[in-house]
Design an enzyme around this catalytic site. Structure first.
Site, short mmCIF file in Angstrom:
data_model
loop_
_atom_site.label_atom_id
_atom_site.label_comp_id
_atom_site.label_asym_id
_atom_site.label_seq_id
_atom_site.Cartn_x
_atom_site.Cartn_y
_atom_site.Cartn_z
NE ARG A 28 22.47 17.22 -2.09
CZ ARG A 28 21.81 18.38 -2.01
NH1 ARG A 28 21.58 18.93 -0.84
NH2 ARG A 28 21.40 18.99 -3.11
N GLY A 105 6.15 1.01 1.89
CA GLY A 105 5.48 0.36 3.02
C GLY A 105 5.46 -1.15 2.87
CG ASP A 106 2.58 -4.66 4.55
OD1 ASP A 106 3.18 -4.90 5.59
OD2 ASP A 106 1.84 -5.47 3.95
CB ILE A 130 0.37 8.41 5.38
CG1 ILE A 130 -0.73 7.58 4.72
CG2 ILE A 130 0.99 9.39 4.41
CD1 ILE A 130 -1.99 8.38 4.41
CG ASP A 131 -1.34 3.30 5.87
OD1 ASP A 131 -2.04 4.32 5.84
OD2 ASP A 131 -1.38 2.41 5.00
CG ASP A 133 0.91 -0.19 7.97
OD1 ASP A 133 1.91 0.41 7.56
OD2 ASP A 133 0.09 -0.74 7.21
NE ARG A 158 -14.33 19.14 18.03
CZ ARG A 158 -14.76 18.08 18.71
NH1 ARG A 158 -16.05 17.90 18.96
NH2 ARG A 158 -13.91 17.18 19.13
NE ARG A 166 -25.75 19.97 9.84
CZ ARG A 166 -25.75 20.74 8.76
NH1 ARG A 166 -24.60 21.24 8.32
NH2 ARG A 166 -26.85 20.99 8.10
NE ARG A 175 -4.89 -0.79 1.54
CZ ARG A 175 -4.22 -0.47 0.45
NH1 ARG A 175 -4.88 -0.34 -0.68
NH2 ARG A 175 -2.92 -0.28 0.46
CD GLU A 226 -8.57 3.57 3.58
OE1 GLU A 226 -7.37 3.80 3.53
OE2 GLU A 226 -9.29 3.56 2.58
NE ARG A 250 -25.28 17.75 6.50
CZ ARG A 250 -26.54 17.68 6.93
NH1 ARG A 250 -26.95 16.63 7.63
NH2 ARG A 250 -27.39 18.65 6.67
O1 F6P Z 1 -0.91 2.63 2.26
C1 F6P Z 1 -1.16 3.98 2.18
C2 F6P Z 1 -2.58 4.27 1.80
O2 F6P Z 1 -2.70 5.66 1.75
C3 F6P Z 1 -3.65 3.63 2.67
O3 F6P Z 1 -3.88 4.29 3.88
C4 F6P Z 1 -4.83 3.67 1.73
O4 F6P Z 1 -5.78 2.69 2.08
C5 F6P Z 1 -4.21 3.35 0.40
O5 F6P Z 1 -2.86 3.78 0.48
C6 F6P Z 1 -4.88 4.00 -0.79
O6 F6P Z 1 -4.24 3.56 -1.94
P1 F6P Z 1 -4.45 4.20 -3.39
O7 F6P Z 1 -3.74 5.51 -3.42
O8 F6P Z 1 -3.83 3.21 -4.31
O9 F6P Z 1 -5.92 4.38 -3.57
#
Ligand code: F6P
Length: 326
Positions: A28, A105-106, A130-131, A133, A158, A166, A175, A226, A250
């Site tokens: 737009r 992203g990166d 979403i990261d 970073d 929770r 638990r 990542r 992760e 868990r």
């Molecule tokens: O970079 C965004 C992200 O969601 C990371 O947080 C995650 O590790 C990765 O992508 C997962 O990638 P894919 O969708 O290729 O498994």
């Protein structure tokens, strides 16, 4: 640089909520400023394979509220090769694109930087991941929505954790970075957070949990990024479970649920602001920069800097987790 008349826009890498709002803003704002805007499908793959189509104002109607990306996205192997990038450049020329805006992203910005060094095509990056970073922007498009998704899920966990006395290890995405983990841990009142930026010592976590148990904490939530050095939620849960028999343990992996969903107001406004700013930057003669947000204002950062410099975790936020979990 000649006058910019036609621009292309693509989304690449992992999708993030708000990418559609960013595409809409670019289209737009481009049309508002008299440009022709072209959508490139499946990220760099679409550049290499010439999947490029004109977008009109109506092409982006009704998408601001949708997760995912109408342009589709991919992690493209061909663009990593010289031949692939040559093909991409030929297609840019064939379609007479004067500049491209890449949302990602990166990995997306790394590709853009290499491409910009080889070919003279102005590129503007919008931080879509979403990261959160990327260096040079306080927030990336999609981060806030992902955080809210995590919070909604952990609040539910929770309830059941408390009902059963638990201890839950909840793994969130990230990542290489602990930004999602840290802010969600604060928002959910998690007992602890494990992130890649800080070395994890299972013994310290054990001591902390024992201490909590003696103070009559009957359940708990540990948020694990992760990419944490412990190897993820299952690994650390196994270690703790062995020595800590006071809790029933868990594990929940939240996974790709964090990447979808309708973007929050914050992500929609950020995407709209940055999308319009990206077009303005191009028209102002900028190239090879990321348009980000710093202290609530638009800021330009060289693409190379956004990927090479590491965004650091705020120690004050880490301290919050400690202070609030006595
Ligand atoms: O970079 C965004 C992200 O969601 C990371 O947080 C995650 O590790 C990765 O992508 C997962 O990638 P894919 O969708 O290729 O498994």
């Amino acid at each position: 640089m000649g006058k910019i008349k036609k621009i292309g826009v693509l989304t690449s890498g992992g999708d993030s909520p708000g990418m559609n709002a960013a595409i809409r803003a670019v289209v737009r704002a481009g049309i508002f400023n008299g440009l022709e805007v072209y959508g490139i499908r499946h990220g760099y793959k679409g550049l290499v394979n010439n999947h490029i189509k004109r977008l009109k104002s109506y092409s982006v109607s009704n998408i601001i509220q949708r997760g995912g990306t109408i342009l589709k996205t991919a992690r493209c192997k061909d663009f990593l090769t010289k031949e692939g990038r040559k093909q991409a450049y030929n297609n840019i020329k064939e379609n007479e694109l004067d500049a491209i805006i890449v949302i990602g992203g990166d990995g997306t910005f790394t590709g853009a930087t290499v491409f910009a060094k080889e070919y003279n095509i102005p590129i503007i990056g919008l931080p879509g991941t979403i990261d959160n970073d990327l260096y040079g922007t306080d927030f990336t498009i999609g981060y806030d929505t992902a955080l809210n998704t995590v919070i909604e899920a952990v609040d539910k966990i929770r309830d059941t954790a408390s009902a059963h006395n638990r201890l839950f290890f909840v793994e969130v995405m990230g990542r290489d970075a602990g930004f999602i983990a840290l802010r969600s841990a604060i928002s959910c009142g998690a007992e602890a957070v494990l992130i890649p930026e800080i070395e994890t010592h299972a013994e310290d976590l054990l001591d902390y949990l024992e201490d909590g148990f003696t103070r009559k904490k009957s359940s708990g939530i540990i948020i694990v990024a992760e990419g944490d050095q412990s190897g993820g939620a299952f690994e650390i849960a196994k270690k703790i479970e062995k020595d800590f028999i006071n809790y029933d343990v868990r594990v929940t992996i939240l996974g790709h649920i964090q990447r979808g969903g309708s973007p929050t107001a914050f992500d929609r406004v950020t995407a709209s602001t940055l999308g319009v700013a990206a077009v303005k930057a191009l028209l102002g003669g900028e190239k090879n920069i990321m348009v980000g947000l710093q202290n609530n204002s638009v800021a330009y950062v060289p693409l190379e800097k956004a990927i090479k410099h590491h965004k650091t975790i705020k120690k004050s936020l880490l301290d919050l987790v400690k202070v609030l979990n006595i």
